[in-house]
Motif scaffolding. Structure first.
Motif, mmCIF file in Angstrom:
data_model
loop_
_atom_site.group_PDB
_atom_site.id
_atom_site.type_symbol
_atom_site.label_atom_id
_atom_site.label_comp_id
_atom_site.label_asym_id
_atom_site.label_seq_id
_atom_site.Cartn_x
_atom_site.Cartn_y
_atom_site.Cartn_z
ATOM 1 N N MET A 1 -12.815 -15.642 10.449
ATOM 2 C CA MET A 1 -11.971 -16.062 9.334
ATOM 3 C C MET A 1 -10.531 -16.335 9.775
ATOM 4 O O MET A 1 -9.866 -17.203 9.223
ATOM 5 N N ASN A 2 -10.049 -15.555 10.769
ATOM 6 C CA ASN A 2 -8.666 -15.677 11.199
ATOM 7 C C ASN A 2 -8.523 -15.102 12.602
ATOM 8 O O ASN A 2 -9.244 -14.189 12.973
ATOM 9 N N SER A 3 -7.590 -15.634 13.346
ATOM 10 C CA SER A 3 -7.313 -15.167 14.696
ATOM 11 C C SER A 3 -5.815 -15.330 14.917
ATOM 12 O O SER A 3 -5.308 -16.450 14.938
ATOM 13 N N ILE A 4 -5.110 -14.210 15.047
ATOM 14 C CA ILE A 4 -3.648 -14.279 15.149
ATOM 15 C C ILE A 4 -3.112 -13.307 16.187
ATOM 16 O O ILE A 4 -3.703 -12.261 16.446
ATOM 17 N N LYS A 5 -1.976 -13.661 16.725
ATOM 18 C CA LYS A 5 -1.272 -12.781 17.648
ATOM 19 C C LYS A 5 -0.595 -11.687 16.831
ATOM 20 O O LYS A 5 0.143 -11.967 15.886
ATOM 21 N N PHE A 6 -0.881 -10.425 17.161
ATOM 22 C CA PHE A 6 -0.363 -9.296 16.409
ATOM 23 C C PHE A 6 1.035 -8.913 16.876
ATOM 24 O O PHE A 6 1.914 -8.625 16.090
ATOM 25 N N ASN A 7 1.207 -8.869 18.173
ATOM 26 C CA ASN A 7 2.513 -8.605 18.783
ATOM 27 C C ASN A 7 2.474 -9.193 20.192
ATOM 28 O O ASN A 7 1.640 -10.045 20.459
ATOM 29 N N VAL B 1 1.373 -8.056 23.011
ATOM 30 C CA VAL B 1 0.217 -7.751 23.864
ATOM 31 C C VAL B 1 -1.106 -7.628 23.113
ATOM 32 O O VAL B 1 -2.144 -7.456 23.736
ATOM 33 N N ASP B 2 -1.090 -7.731 21.804
ATOM 34 C CA ASP B 2 -2.303 -7.511 21.022
ATOM 35 C C ASP B 2 -2.666 -8.728 20.181
ATOM 36 O O ASP B 2 -1.809 -9.510 19.792
ATOM 37 N N TRP B 3 -3.956 -8.830 19.899
ATOM 38 C CA TRP B 3 -4.486 -9.925 19.095
ATOM 39 C C TRP B 3 -5.336 -9.332 17.983
ATOM 40 O O TRP B 3 -5.965 -8.292 18.162
ATOM 41 N N THR B 4 -5.397 -10.009 16.851
ATOM 42 C CA THR B 4 -6.196 -9.559 15.714
ATOM 43 C C THR B 4 -7.115 -10.693 15.272
ATOM 44 O O THR B 4 -6.677 -11.841 15.173
ATOM 45 N N ILE B 5 -8.390 -10.344 15.032
ATOM 46 C CA ILE B 5 -9.302 -11.316 14.433
ATOM 47 C C ILE B 5 -9.898 -10.709 13.168
ATOM 48 O O ILE B 5 -10.072 -9.492 13.064
ATOM 49 N N VAL B 6 -10.167 -11.566 12.212
ATOM 50 C CA VAL B 6 -10.828 -11.165 10.974
ATOM 51 C C VAL B 6 -12.189 -11.848 10.968
ATOM 52 O O VAL B 6 -12.280 -13.069 11.140
ATOM 53 N N VAL B 7 -13.240 -11.042 10.796
ATOM 54 C CA VAL B 7 -14.605 -11.538 10.883
ATOM 55 C C VAL B 7 -15.349 -11.194 9.601
ATOM 56 O O VAL B 7 -15.229 -10.081 9.091
ATOM 57 N N LYS B 8 -16.122 -12.144 9.109
ATOM 58 C CA LYS B 8 -16.912 -11.923 7.894
ATOM 59 C C LYS B 8 -18.384 -11.874 8.256
ATOM 60 O O LYS B 8 -18.877 -12.707 9.019
#
Length: 93
Positions: A58-64, A66-73
């Motif tokens: 659903m989404n893939s973004i740079k968190f800071n 060194v970290d990455w965040t993805i949202v999965v359904k």
């Protein structure tokens, strides 16, 4: 929606991510995964792993820095939805 911090696993988080999707996330629910970027190859690989497993990214973004965040359904496959619809229609008749 559940959030999982996979940063302690470094670049070896893919199997755990799929395990969590399979066991801890219900159909129709979203999961948020946080992991370390490293050389950025894990960003594309995580998207590929999710797609290959049949989930929706659903989404893939740079968190800071060194970290990455993805949202999965975890969606109900269309075939299963049609089967359930047909069962409900049969019950009504």
């Amino acid at each position: 929606m559940k959030r999982f911090d996979l940063r302690p696993l470094k670049e070896n988080f893919y199997d755990r991510m799929l395990e969590l999707m399979d066991k801890d996330i219900s159909k129709g629910e979203n999961a948020i995964f946080l992991f370390e970027i490293g050389d950025f190859s894990c960003v594309q690989k995580s998207a590929d792993v999710i797609k290959d497993a049949g989930y929706t990214l659903m989404n893939s973004i740079k968190f800071n820095e060194v970290d990455w965040t993805i949202v999965v359904k975890k969606e109900t496959p269309l075939v299963e939805e049609k089967i359930e619809e047909n069962k409900e229609e049969d019950k009504e008749d």
